[in-house]
Design an enzyme around this catalytic site. Sequence first.
Site, PDB file in Angstrom:
ATOM      1  N   GLN A   1      66.856  -0.257  26.853  1.00  0.00           N
ATOM      2  CA  GLN A   1      65.635  -0.370  26.057  1.00  0.00           C
ATOM      3  C   GLN A   1      65.177   1.027  25.604  1.00  0.00           C
ATOM      4  O   GLN A   1      66.007   1.914  25.503  1.00  0.00           O
ATOM      5  CB  GLN A   1      64.525  -1.092  26.847  1.00  0.00           C
ATOM      6  CG  GLN A   1      64.749  -2.590  27.023  1.00  0.00           C
ATOM      7  CD  GLN A   1      65.745  -2.962  28.100  1.00  0.00           C
ATOM      8  OE1 GLN A   1      65.661  -2.519  29.225  1.00  0.00           O
ATOM      9  NE2 GLN A   1      66.704  -3.799  27.765  1.00  0.00           N
TER      10      GLN A   1
ATOM     11  N   GLY B   1      71.658  -4.502  24.729  1.00  0.00           N
ATOM     12  CA  GLY B   1      72.906  -4.698  24.001  1.00  0.00           C
ATOM     13  C   GLY B   1      73.367  -3.338  23.541  1.00  0.00           C
ATOM     14  O   GLY B   1      72.766  -2.736  22.668  1.00  0.00           O
ATOM     15  N   HIS B   2      74.392  -2.822  24.189  1.00  0.00           N
ATOM     16  CA  HIS B   2      74.882  -1.481  23.877  1.00  0.00           C
ATOM     17  C   HIS B   2      76.242  -1.600  23.198  1.00  0.00           C
ATOM     18  O   HIS B   2      77.186  -2.127  23.784  1.00  0.00           O
ATOM     19  CB  HIS B   2      74.963  -0.626  25.149  1.00  0.00           C
ATOM     20  CG  HIS B   2      73.625  -0.427  25.808  1.00  0.00           C
ATOM     21  ND1 HIS B   2      73.443   0.274  26.964  1.00  0.00           N
ATOM     22  CD2 HIS B   2      72.389  -0.832  25.427  1.00  0.00           C
ATOM     23  CE1 HIS B   2      72.148   0.283  27.279  1.00  0.00           C
ATOM     24  NE2 HIS B   2      71.498  -0.397  26.363  1.00  0.00           N
TER      25      HIS B   2
ATOM     26  N   LYS C   1      72.296   4.349  22.331  1.00  0.00           N
ATOM     27  CA  LYS C   1      72.574   4.858  23.689  1.00  0.00           C
ATOM     28  C   LYS C   1      74.029   4.605  24.081  1.00  0.00           C
ATOM     29  O   LYS C   1      74.687   5.476  24.643  1.00  0.00           O
ATOM     30  CB  LYS C   1      71.637   4.181  24.707  1.00  0.00           C
ATOM     31  CG  LYS C   1      70.168   4.465  24.475  1.00  0.00           C
ATOM     32  CD  LYS C   1      69.280   3.700  25.424  1.00  0.00           C
ATOM     33  CE  LYS C   1      69.248   2.208  25.181  1.00  0.00           C
ATOM     34  NZ  LYS C   1      68.604   1.784  23.923  1.00  0.00           N
TER      35      LYS C   1
HETATM   36  P1  GDP Z   1      71.805   0.861  22.062  1.00  0.00           P
HETATM   37  O1  GDP Z   1      71.181  -0.404  22.491  1.00  0.00           O
HETATM   38  O2  GDP Z   1      70.856   2.020  22.132  1.00  0.00           O
HETATM   39  O3  GDP Z   1      73.092   1.164  22.760  1.00  0.00           O
HETATM   40  O4  GDP Z   1      72.153   0.684  20.524  1.00  0.00           O
HETATM   41  P2  GDP Z   1      72.844  -0.621  19.827  1.00  0.00           P
HETATM   42  O5  GDP Z   1      74.275  -0.635  20.174  1.00  0.00           O
HETATM   43  O6  GDP Z   1      72.059  -1.842  20.116  1.00  0.00           O
HETATM   44  O7  GDP Z   1      72.581  -0.312  18.308  1.00  0.00           O
HETATM   45  C1  GDP Z   1      73.072   0.820  17.695  1.00  0.00           C
HETATM   46  C2  GDP Z   1      74.022   0.400  16.555  1.00  0.00           C
HETATM   47  O8  GDP Z   1      74.258   1.516  15.722  1.00  0.00           O
HETATM   48  C3  GDP Z   1      75.379  -0.043  17.029  1.00  0.00           C
HETATM   49  O9  GDP Z   1      75.840  -1.054  16.184  1.00  0.00           O
HETATM   50  C4  GDP Z   1      76.241   1.204  16.881  1.00  0.00           C
HETATM   51  O10 GDP Z   1      77.616   0.923  16.677  1.00  0.00           O
HETATM   52  C5  GDP Z   1      75.642   1.821  15.658  1.00  0.00           C
HETATM   53  N1  GDP Z   1      75.706   3.278  15.585  1.00  0.00           N
HETATM   54  C6  GDP Z   1      75.605   4.192  16.593  1.00  0.00           C
HETATM   55  N2  GDP Z   1      75.632   5.451  16.083  1.00  0.00           N
HETATM   56  C7  GDP Z   1      75.741   5.319  14.747  1.00  0.00           C
HETATM   57  C8  GDP Z   1      75.774   6.261  13.667  1.00  0.00           C
HETATM   58  O11 GDP Z   1      75.682   7.471  13.822  1.00  0.00           O
HETATM   59  N3  GDP Z   1      75.869   5.738  12.402  1.00  0.00           N
HETATM   60  C9  GDP Z   1      75.940   4.409  12.162  1.00  0.00           C
HETATM   61  N4  GDP Z   1      76.027   3.998  10.904  1.00  0.00           N
HETATM   62  N5  GDP Z   1      75.897   3.507  13.152  1.00  0.00           N
HETATM   63  C10 GDP Z   1      75.794   3.954  14.423  1.00  0.00           C
HETATM   64  P1  IMO Z   2      68.744  -1.908  24.284  1.00  0.00           P
HETATM   65  O1  IMO Z   2      69.112  -1.465  25.676  1.00  0.00           O
HETATM   66  C1  IMO Z   2      65.719  -3.422  21.533  1.00  0.00           C
HETATM   67  C2  IMO Z   2      62.619  -6.011  23.197  1.00  0.00           C
HETATM   68  C3  IMO Z   2      62.598  -7.445  22.711  1.00  0.00           C
HETATM   69  C4  IMO Z   2      61.106  -7.709  22.766  1.00  0.00           C
HETATM   70  C5  IMO Z   2      60.681  -6.984  24.026  1.00  0.00           C
HETATM   71  C6  IMO Z   2      60.589  -7.859  25.261  1.00  0.00           C
HETATM   72  O2  IMO Z   2      69.851  -2.576  23.555  1.00  0.00           O
HETATM   73  O3  IMO Z   2      68.113  -0.804  23.523  1.00  0.00           O
HETATM   74  P2  IMO Z   2      62.452  -8.935  26.843  1.00  0.00           P
HETATM   75  O4  IMO Z   2      63.550  -9.903  26.535  1.00  0.00           O
HETATM   76  O5  IMO Z   2      62.923  -7.640  27.388  1.00  0.00           O
HETATM   77  O6  IMO Z   2      61.363  -9.538  27.665  1.00  0.00           O
HETATM   78  O7  IMO Z   2      61.773  -8.628  25.401  1.00  0.00           O
HETATM   79  O8  IMO Z   2      61.647  -5.966  24.248  1.00  0.00           O
HETATM   80  N1  IMO Z   2      63.897  -5.539  23.773  1.00  0.00           N
HETATM   81  C7  IMO Z   2      64.748  -4.731  23.126  1.00  0.00           C
HETATM   82  N2  IMO Z   2      64.718  -4.228  21.878  1.00  0.00           N
HETATM   83  N3  IMO Z   2      66.714  -3.055  22.362  1.00  0.00           N
HETATM   84  C8  IMO Z   2      66.758  -3.519  23.632  1.00  0.00           C
HETATM   85  O9  IMO Z   2      67.667  -3.081  24.532  1.00  0.00           O
HETATM   86  C9  IMO Z   2      65.766  -4.427  24.059  1.00  0.00           C
HETATM   87  N4  IMO Z   2      65.518  -5.083  25.205  1.00  0.00           N
HETATM   88  C10 IMO Z   2      64.365  -5.747  25.027  1.00  0.00           C
HETATM   89  O10 IMO Z   2      63.113  -7.554  21.432  1.00  0.00           O
HETATM   90  O11 IMO Z   2      60.477  -7.087  21.680  1.00  0.00           O
HETATM   91 MG    MG Z   3      70.857  -2.341  21.805  1.00  0.00          MG
END
Ligand code: GDP
Ligand code: IMO
Ligand code: MG
Length: 416
Positions: free
Chosen positions: A220, A41-42, A17
């Site tokens: 999430q 965690g974005h 996201k």
């Molecule tokens: P979010 O929580 O939905 O914002 O996603 P996260 O940041 O937690 O996890 C997504 C991970 O995938 C991050 O480390 C991004 O840098 C990485 N990512 C996003 N798009 C791509 C992609 O197209 N390819 C690869 N290899 N990594 C990506």
């Molecule tokens: P983003 O926004 C992935 C998961 C936790 C656990 C459950 C409940 O980065 O996509 P909590 O601490 O919310 O009570 O935990 O939800 N969880 C996530 N998994 N991405 C997240 O956020 C999450 N936020 C919570 O791992 O299974």
């Molecule tokens: Mg995340």
Amino acid sequence: MSKAGLIVGLQWGDEGKGKIVDHMAQTHDYVCRFAGGHNAGHTIVIGDKKYALHLIPSGVLNPKAKNIVGNGVVISPKDFIKEMEQFGDLKGRLFLSDKAHILLPYHALIDQARERTKGDKAIGTTGKGIGPAYEDKIARVGHRLGELLHPDRLTEKIMAYFEANQTIFEAMGIKPLAKEELLKELEEYKKALAPYIVDTTQMMWDILKEDKKVLLEGAQGTMLDIDHGTYPYVTSSTTVSAGACSGLGLSPKDLGKVTGIAKAYCTRVGNGPFPSEELSKEGNILRQNGYEFGTTTGRPRRCGWFDAVAMRHAVRINGVDQVALMKLDVLDGFEEVKVCVAYEVEGKEIDYVPYDLEEATPVYQSFPGWSKTQGIRTFDALPQNAQSYILALEKMIGTKIGMISTSPDRDDTIIR
Ligand code: GDP
Ligand code: IMO
Ligand code: MG
């Protein structure tokens, strides 16, 4: 009057996201968070710099975009202040809802203590205190950000809360702060955050009226939604589109285009059902290629194949207009790529998400793999088998795949 575009996660979170919100923020005036807390965690990658955002909306890296944190979010002042430090002065670019609930360190201690006592029934929370903070809100004993403006009054209220919960705290081995320490801490929070605390509901109405371009950033994912996810292995907020209305004070009529974010495969962090999980060597390859380790906790993510059944459920619940398919490059090099096209429950094949997903085993369809999509920026330049995979997914989920991501970098994004 403009309508707010919406970004939501369609799987179990971590779909990517942050990357898409950052990409779209380049053409938006405001980016707004509506649910969750610092469990999110974005990750955003720009050139060789990598940012991890937890509470600050992912518009912060576009100097022109303003950022709003709505009432539906639970805010840990301590963590928020720390996160703000990496961006310098954000005055005039960041706004926090006075109605957002405050998450305090004891919420995290309660979360962690509960998880410990649950043993192998633990949810696998992030341990950040999200559940306990939302519980207090719903139980009508929570504290709101607006109260931070009067630390002495808030101290009295929190001390009364400590007293009311004394037996529970003792049983969990949690020692609440003494009154003077608490007051000192709240005064520090006030000093750092007061300039940002406003009535964001009114602000949302005003900016939409002024025809500003507004993007709402979900946290999430759909399968972690408190009502529609794999309960009780979910988070404590409404993660689906509907949450954007209550979490920002909008009406359904204020919502515009919904972009759902999905990986080209599937991951989940924490416990709970995950039908298409791959426990074999292939799951390990997905984890290594996709660097599937949590942004917030560093935990290895569970990995598996794209689940078209859960995806249809998510597309319907969120009213998705287009899907952004992320991390296609992570499937590079597989000889065969699988997709879960139905579930088998008690010997019967079904095409919907059942009450208890734990009972479901996946029915797979296989697709021939491809060598490399990494860094490709046009659909036509993708290998034929990758194109066929995307077109097949599109058909299965009945929604356009309008964006495809082929690396973490902001610019490696195909717009169809
Ligand atoms: P979010 O929580 O939905 O914002 O996603 P996260 O940041 O937690 O996890 C997504 C991970 O995938 C991050 O480390 C991004 O840098 C990485 N990512 C996003 N798009 C791509 C992609 O197209 N390819 C690869 N290899 N990594 C990506
Ligand atoms: P983003 O926004 C992935 C998961 C936790 C656990 C459950 C409940 O980065 O996509 P909590 O601490 O919310 O009570 O935990 O939800 N969880 C996530 N998994 N991405 C997240 O956020 C999450 N936020 C919570 O791992 O299974
Ligand atoms: Mg995340």
